[in-house]
Design a protein around this motif. Structure first.
Motif, PDB file in Angstrom:
ATOM      1  N   UNK A  86       4.582   8.244  12.328  1.00  0.00           N
ATOM      2  CA  UNK A  86       5.519   7.481  11.493  1.00  0.00           C
ATOM      3  C   UNK A  86       4.778   7.042  10.239  1.00  0.00           C
ATOM      4  N   UNK A  87       5.216   7.575   9.103  1.00  0.00           N
ATOM      5  CA  UNK A  87       4.523   7.323   7.838  1.00  0.00           C
ATOM      6  C   UNK A  87       5.517   6.850   6.795  1.00  0.00           C
ATOM      7  N   UNK A  88       5.013   6.015   5.892  1.00  0.00           N
ATOM      8  CA  UNK A  88       5.836   5.578   4.771  1.00  0.00           C
ATOM      9  C   UNK A  88       7.151   4.972   5.204  1.00  0.00           C
ATOM     10  N   UNK A  89       8.241   5.516   4.669  1.00  0.00           N
ATOM     11  CA  UNK A  89       9.565   4.985   4.952  1.00  0.00           C
ATOM     12  C   UNK A  89      10.198   5.634   6.186  1.00  0.00           C
ATOM     13  N   UNK A 118       0.859  -1.178   0.000  1.00  0.00           N
ATOM     14  CA  UNK A 118       0.000   0.000   0.000  1.00  0.00           C
ATOM     15  C   UNK A 118       0.894   1.226   0.000  1.00  0.00           C
ATOM     16  N   UNK A 119       0.289   2.389  -0.022  1.00  0.00           N
ATOM     17  CA  UNK A 119       1.080   3.617  -0.094  1.00  0.00           C
ATOM     18  C   UNK A 119       2.026   3.753   1.096  1.00  0.00           C
ATOM     19  N   UNK A 120       1.562   3.415   2.290  1.00  0.00           N
ATOM     20  CA  UNK A 120       2.395   3.555   3.484  1.00  0.00           C
ATOM     21  C   UNK A 120       3.630   2.657   3.405  1.00  0.00           C
ATOM     22  N   UNK A 121       3.436   1.452   2.964  1.00  0.00           N
ATOM     23  CA  UNK A 121       4.566   0.530   2.887  1.00  0.00           C
ATOM     24  C   UNK A 121       5.560   0.917   1.801  1.00  0.00           C
ATOM     25  N   UNK A 135       0.030   7.948   3.047  1.00  0.00           N
ATOM     26  CA  UNK A 135      -1.250   7.275   2.822  1.00  0.00           C
ATOM     27  C   UNK A 135      -1.663   7.455   1.374  1.00  0.00           C
ATOM     28  N   UNK A 136      -2.941   7.247   1.101  1.00  0.00           N
ATOM     29  CA  UNK A 136      -3.454   7.382  -0.254  1.00  0.00           C
ATOM     30  C   UNK A 136      -3.845   6.050  -0.851  1.00  0.00           C
ATOM     31  N   UNK A 146       0.620   7.631  -8.083  1.00  0.00           N
ATOM     32  CA  UNK A 146       0.186   9.004  -8.363  1.00  0.00           C
ATOM     33  C   UNK A 146      -0.857   9.498  -7.361  1.00  0.00           C
ATOM     34  N   UNK A 147      -1.588   8.593  -6.730  1.00  0.00           N
ATOM     35  CA  UNK A 147      -2.611   9.009  -5.766  1.00  0.00           C
ATOM     36  C   UNK A 147      -2.178   8.766  -4.322  1.00  0.00           C
ATOM     37  N   UNK A 148      -0.876   8.478  -4.128  1.00  0.00           N
ATOM     38  CA  UNK A 148      -0.359   8.333  -2.774  1.00  0.00           C
ATOM     39  C   UNK A 148       0.017   9.715  -2.218  1.00  0.00           C
ATOM     40  N   UNK A 149      -0.065   9.865  -0.894  1.00  0.00           N
ATOM     41  CA  UNK A 149       0.241  11.137  -0.244  1.00  0.00           C
ATOM     42  C   UNK A 149       1.637  11.063   0.364  1.00  0.00           C
ATOM     43  N   UNK A 150       2.472  12.041   0.110  1.00  0.00           N
ATOM     44  CA  UNK A 150       3.844  12.004   0.626  1.00  0.00           C
ATOM     45  C   UNK A 150       3.867  12.096   2.153  1.00  0.00           C
TER      46      UNK A 150
END
Length: 507
Positions: free
Chosen positions: A263-266, A229-232, A237-238, A251-255
């Motif tokens: 704690x988001x994404x990487x 997913x976007x977070x991983x 998110x997104x 393209x629809x993921x949120x930075x």
């Protein structure tokens, strides 16, 4: 007839030669009179056999046939004028014969081919061996006779690679693959490629992308995102999706926003949020783990030895309350302080043993100190302080029961974070007759103190303290008898932590 005429001529000749004077007599012989009778004529020969007469309608010896006036050397199926039967080679096409002599025709006229000449054979049958037909271009060994100019123009047998039409033994030609697509070769989609010699088809441009299975070289496939997913993928998110080439579409993921505390994404961490990690998770013995400006862990303050006050219970420490102050039960050297909260502090981490109902400690109030009373009792007598360092976030149930005769040792139990400060009490329970118990949520790496107290006027006595700790999770998390929900949430029938105060049917 010819024999009779010859006899007449011979007879006439005899008369002419034998008539007139007789020959003179030899010397001494009497002369004959001139009028004497001539000698007797010789005997006439017998008449010879007559030759057959062809055309008399009678098949005579030496003749094969004789139809009389019907004999003909030009009409078919007639006895010839020499009284022989009609035969191949006599110049007349008779029954059973297709031709005679120099008869010939084109193969086209005879419908025997598209080129060549038909001649009459020695058996008076048409010889079509010189006739050419398109199917003659196909040889028995599978190699067509394309060196024949007449075949070279027939693409059915001798294709022209590059004309865009797959014919004869061509596997393909240009974009003509004889109706086949990548799907016919086991792929999901893509484009077939024809070899330069039109003899083979390449599937290098075909792909399994689109079969919902993530094959080698694919990140995803249609709705199959491989659990990502976007977070991983390093975003806050997104909505993650998959492209037609089986690569992730972000393209629809949120930075991610480093510094917002989440704690988001990487992000490894964010500000004070360390995701529950400590220096020990990075093979250090102690120290303070931090988070840098890029939301990456900073281990510069971690050490290879125990550090008092880092909320990490080291091998040389009996407590660590996150400070190096004394008077709260844990001294500046991270050793339990004797005499601060009673005569002695029991280190539960070292004193617990396995009992029939789980880990337990059996102690006595004899000789215990006299601390301030627990918040759930009217008066305070002898009490004992028990220290426990909680490594992981837990929901802990403490149960204390008297080992003295009923009614002789009424007990209460309380939990504090500073054993010398009643204001830090988080839970308390008292029971004059039976066991007293409390259940408290404790965050990871927290130093707590469990106070067992009795009423004023009681000299002392023995007791048993049982400790039942289970991992604690929040609302919406999966739960079971081994994983407890943090208060006030309850593990529902469906195994999810919920607020069952608002929904009694979830119990």
């Amino acid at each position: 007839m010819r024999v009779s005429s010859l006899c007449v001529l011979l007879f006439a000749c005899t008369l002419a030669c034998g008539g007139g004077d007789s020959a003179p007599a030899p010397d001494g012989a009497p002369g004959g009179s001139g009028g004497g009778v001539g000698g007797a004529g010789g005997q006439g020969g017998t008449g010879g056999a007559e030759e057959p007469a062809c055309g008399n309608g009678i098949v005579e010896p030496g003749e094969e046939c004789d139809e009389g006036a019907r004999n003909s050397d030009t009409l078919p199926n007639r006895c010839r004028e020499t009284c022989v039967l009609p035969r191949c080679g006599d110049g007349v096409v008779d029954e059973g014969e297709a031709c005679e002599g120099d008869d010939s025709a084109t193969c086209v006229e005879m419908r025997a081919g598209l080129d060549g000449l038909v001649v009459c054979g020695p058996d008076c049958a048409w010889d079509t061996s010189d006739c050419w037909k398109p199917e003659d271009c196909r040889s028995e060994d599978g190699v067509n006779r394309c060196d024949d100019p007449r075949c070279a123009g027939l693409t059915e047998y001798c294709p022209i690679c590059g004309d865009g039409e797959a014919t004869a033994d061509e596997a393909c030609d240009g974009d003509d693959f004889r109706g086949k697509t990548c799907a016919d070769f086991g792929f999901a989609r893509g484009t077939l490629v024809c070899a330069d010699d039109c003899r083979s088809v390449s599937t290098d441009a075909c792909t399994l992308c689109g079969n919902l299975v993530i094959d080698e070289g694919e990140e995803c496939d249609s709705t199959n995102l491989a659990g990502q997913n976007c977070r991983r993928l390093g975003f806050a998110g997104g909505i993650l999706s998959c492209t037609a080439e089986c690569t992730f579409d972000t393209s629809r993921c949120e930075p991610a926003d480093c510094g917002d505390g989440a704690i988001e994404g990487f992000e490894e961490c964010d500000g004070e949020n360390l995701a529950g990690k400590t220096c020990r998770d990075f093979s250090f013995a102690g120290g303070i783990l931090a988070c840098d400006a890029d939301c990456r862990f900073d281990t510069s303050a971690c050490t290879a030895h125990d550090v008092c006050g880092d909320r990490l219970l080291g091998s040389s420490e009996s407590c660590d309350d996150g400070n190096v102050q004394g008077g709260d039960g844990c001294g500046p050297d991270c050793r339990l302080e004797a005499g601060v909260c009673g005569a002695a502090i029991v280190d539960l981490g070292a004193a617990l043993v396995s009992g029939p109902d789980g880990p337990e400690y059996v102690g006595t109030l004899d000789g215990a100190g006299a601390d301030g009373e627990n918040g759930c009792q009217d008066s305070s007598g002898p009490d004992r302080v028990h220290a426990l360092f909680v490594e992981a976030r837990s929901l802990i149930r403490f149960v204390v029961e008297s080992l003295e005769p009923a009614g002789e040792l009424p007990l209460s139990i309380a939990v504090r974070t500073d054993c010398a400060s009643p204001a830090t009490e988080t839970a308390c329970d008292a029971s004059p007759d039976g066991p007293a118990q409390i259940e408290v949520p404790v965050e990871a790496r927290t130093q707590i103190y469990v106070l067992v107290d009795t009423a004023s006027g009681v000299e002392g006595g023995s007791y048993r303290l049982r400790v039942d700790a289970k991992p604690m999770v929040g609302p919406g998390a999966a739960c079971n008898p081994e994983v407890r929900c943090e208060p006030p949430y309850t593990c529902s029938i469906g195994g999810i932590c919920k607020d069952c105060r608002a929904d009694p049917f979830c119990l």
